[in-house]
Design a protein around this motif. Sequence first.
Motif, PDB file in Angstrom:
ATOM      1  N   LEU A  48      44.885  32.422  50.438  1.00 25.20           N
ATOM      2  CA  LEU A  48      43.628  32.726  49.749  1.00 25.20           C
ATOM      3  C   LEU A  48      43.167  34.152  50.060  1.00 25.20           C
ATOM      4  O   LEU A  48      42.727  34.888  49.169  1.00 25.20           O
ATOM      5  CB  LEU A  48      42.539  31.724  50.159  1.00 25.20           C
ATOM      6  CG  LEU A  48      42.610  30.347  49.484  1.00 25.20           C
ATOM      7  CD1 LEU A  48      41.649  29.374  50.168  1.00 25.20           C
ATOM      8  CD2 LEU A  48      42.288  30.440  47.995  1.00 25.20           C
ATOM      9  N   ALA A  49      43.299  34.547  51.327  1.00 25.18           N
ATOM     10  CA  ALA A  49      42.919  35.903  51.718  1.00 25.18           C
ATOM     11  C   ALA A  49      43.825  36.929  51.037  1.00 25.18           C
ATOM     12  O   ALA A  49      43.366  37.988  50.589  1.00 25.18           O
ATOM     13  CB  ALA A  49      42.995  36.059  53.238  1.00 25.18           C
ATOM     14  N   ALA A  50      45.115  36.594  50.937  1.00 31.60           N
ATOM     15  CA  ALA A  50      46.060  37.504  50.280  1.00 31.60           C
ATOM     16  C   ALA A  50      45.732  37.656  48.800  1.00 31.60           C
ATOM     17  O   ALA A  50      45.808  38.766  48.258  1.00 31.60           O
ATOM     18  CB  ALA A  50      47.484  36.990  50.449  1.00 31.60           C
ATOM     19  N   LEU A  51      45.349  36.568  48.146  1.00 30.10           N
ATOM     20  CA  LEU A  51      44.990  36.648  46.726  1.00 30.10           C
ATOM     21  C   LEU A  51      43.764  37.540  46.527  1.00 30.10           C
ATOM     22  O   LEU A  51      43.687  38.293  45.550  1.00 30.10           O
ATOM     23  CB  LEU A  51      44.739  35.243  46.169  1.00 30.10           C
ATOM     24  CG  LEU A  51      45.979  34.349  46.041  1.00 30.10           C
ATOM     25  CD1 LEU A  51      45.575  32.932  45.636  1.00 30.10           C
ATOM     26  CD2 LEU A  51      46.979  34.914  45.043  1.00 30.10           C
ATOM     27  N   ASP A  52      42.813  37.457  47.451  1.00 36.37           N
ATOM     28  CA  ASP A  52      41.649  38.349  47.375  1.00 36.37           C
ATOM     29  C   ASP A  52      42.083  39.806  47.557  1.00 36.37           C
ATOM     30  O   ASP A  52      41.596  40.711  46.873  1.00 36.37           O
ATOM     31  CB  ASP A  52      40.619  37.975  48.444  1.00 36.37           C
ATOM     32  CG  ASP A  52      39.924  36.653  48.146  1.00 36.37           C
ATOM     33  OD1 ASP A  52      39.943  36.225  46.973  1.00 36.37           O
ATOM     34  OD2 ASP A  52      39.377  36.046  49.090  1.00 36.37           O
ATOM     35  N   GLY A  53      43.004  40.014  48.493  1.00 38.81           N
ATOM     36  CA  GLY A  53      43.510  41.362  48.721  1.00 38.81           C
ATOM     37  C   GLY A  53      44.270  41.898  47.519  1.00 38.81           C
ATOM     38  O   GLY A  53      44.145  43.073  47.159  1.00 38.81           O
ATOM     39  N   ILE A  54      45.055  41.035  46.887  1.00 40.05           N
ATOM     40  CA  ILE A  54      45.816  41.436  45.696  1.00 40.05           C
ATOM     41  C   ILE A  54      44.871  41.805  44.564  1.00 40.05           C
ATOM     42  O   ILE A  54      45.106  42.769  43.826  1.00 40.05           O
ATOM     43  CB  ILE A  54      46.778  40.315  45.265  1.00 40.05           C
ATOM     44  CG1 ILE A  54      47.900  40.163  46.301  1.00 40.05           C
ATOM     45  CG2 ILE A  54      47.377  40.604  43.887  1.00 40.05           C
ATOM     46  CD1 ILE A  54      48.746  38.911  46.125  1.00 40.05           C
ATOM     47  N   ALA A  55      43.787  41.047  44.423  1.00 45.91           N
ATOM     48  CA  ALA A  55      42.806  41.346  43.370  1.00 45.91           C
ATOM     49  C   ALA A  55      42.237  42.748  43.560  1.00 45.91           C
ATOM     50  O   ALA A  55      42.106  43.525  42.599  1.00 45.91           O
ATOM     51  CB  ALA A  55      41.693  40.305  43.377  1.00 45.91           C
ATOM     52  N   ALA A  56      41.907  43.101  44.804  1.00 42.09           N
ATOM     53  CA  ALA A  56      41.383  44.439  45.092  1.00 42.09           C
ATOM     54  C   ALA A  56      42.461  45.499  44.867  1.00 42.09           C
ATOM     55  O   ALA A  56      42.202  46.576  44.314  1.00 42.09           O
ATOM     56  CB  ALA A  56      40.870  44.497  46.530  1.00 42.09           C
ATOM     57  N   TRP A  57      43.693  45.190  45.275  1.00 45.00           N
ATOM     58  CA  TRP A  57      44.815  46.115  45.097  1.00 45.00           C
ATOM     59  C   TRP A  57      45.067  46.368  43.608  1.00 45.00           C
ATOM     60  O   TRP A  57      45.333  47.507  43.203  1.00 45.00           O
ATOM     61  CB  TRP A  57      46.064  45.529  45.752  1.00 45.00           C
ATOM     62  CG  TRP A  57      47.271  46.419  45.709  1.00 45.00           C
ATOM     63  CD1 TRP A  57      47.606  47.385  46.612  1.00 45.00           C
ATOM     64  CD2 TRP A  57      48.292  46.432  44.701  1.00 45.00           C
ATOM     65  NE1 TRP A  57      48.782  47.994  46.236  1.00 45.00           N
ATOM     66  CE2 TRP A  57      49.229  47.433  45.074  1.00 45.00           C
ATOM     67  CE3 TRP A  57      48.519  45.698  43.544  1.00 45.00           C
ATOM     68  CZ2 TRP A  57      50.360  47.718  44.310  1.00 45.00           C
ATOM     69  CZ3 TRP A  57      49.652  45.990  42.785  1.00 45.00           C
ATOM     70  CH2 TRP A  57      50.552  46.978  43.160  1.00 45.00           C
ATOM     71  N   CYS A  58      44.964  45.327  42.794  1.00 40.42           N
ATOM     72  CA  CYS A  58      45.190  45.466  41.356  1.00 40.42           C
ATOM     73  C   CYS A  58      44.140  46.376  40.709  1.00 40.42           C
ATOM     74  O   CYS A  58      44.443  47.099  39.749  1.00 40.42           O
ATOM     75  CB  CYS A  58      45.185  44.098  40.673  1.00 40.42           C
ATOM     76  SG  CYS A  58      46.712  43.163  40.941  1.00 40.42           S
ATOM     77  N   LYS A  59      42.913  46.354  41.224  1.00 42.31           N
ATOM     78  CA  LYS A  59      41.878  47.251  40.687  1.00 42.31           C
ATOM     79  C   LYS A  59      42.274  48.709  40.927  1.00 42.31           C
ATOM     80  O   LYS A  59      42.107  49.564  40.048  1.00 42.31           O
ATOM     81  CB  LYS A  59      40.525  46.953  41.348  1.00 42.31           C
ATOM     82  CG  LYS A  59      39.896  45.651  40.880  1.00 42.31           C
ATOM     83  CD  LYS A  59      38.539  45.430  41.559  1.00 42.31           C
ATOM     84  CE  LYS A  59      37.907  44.122  41.098  1.00 42.31           C
ATOM     85  NZ  LYS A  59      36.607  43.874  41.770  1.00 42.31           N
TER      86      LYS A  59
END
Length: 208
Positions: free
Chosen positions: A140-151
């Motif tokens: 879940l933490a990684a998915l949040d990080g990926i969302a920020a990375w994608c921005k």
Amino acid sequence: MNTRLISPVTDNIDKQRTYREQMGRYKRAMQEGLNFEAMLISYATIEDRLLSMLYHMAFRKNRKTLDPLKTTKSYYLQIVETYKAYDENTSLGLKSITSKMKIIRCSLKWVATTTDDYAQNKFLRVLKKQFEGMDIDGLLAALDGIAAWCKYRNEVIHSLLNKNIDSLEQELAEKASEGMQYARLLDAQERILKKGNCIRRSVNAPRE
């Protein structure tokens, strides 16, 4: 009508060959400072691992399509509807990387909070068991990080010529590397999820 401009992989051997080649290209890009190319490959690898997770969750009909598997579609919708509060914009579509992550988030939330209502259903029972072997909080933490990375990645792709070059160059290599770290984390969790093809076997889904 097939609208693909590039031929897809034909089997697992072809897939492995493609994966090896692109990982080699990523390493060369990082060594040579070709950070735009490295970021492209990182993004593609993240999306591929998310798609593979959805396939092994038996939410995709097969690897060649984003269409849901009819056998599990009702459970898929039920999980999404139940945990919509976790991400109210979640929908069935899987075309964007954002929607893929939302479906996985909802499923993780279901696994972490569901009661024993699922126990009489073999598919849900097996799905929950496989997910419980994974690092749910870490994913879940990684998915949040990926969302920020994608921005960040989207800013680079969609408005590159409006970015200060010094600011861009300062972070680009680090961001390209960070994206591949997320991809490798997803790959490690996907390996746990797919072990024995248990979830797809539980509903007699085609296995490729």
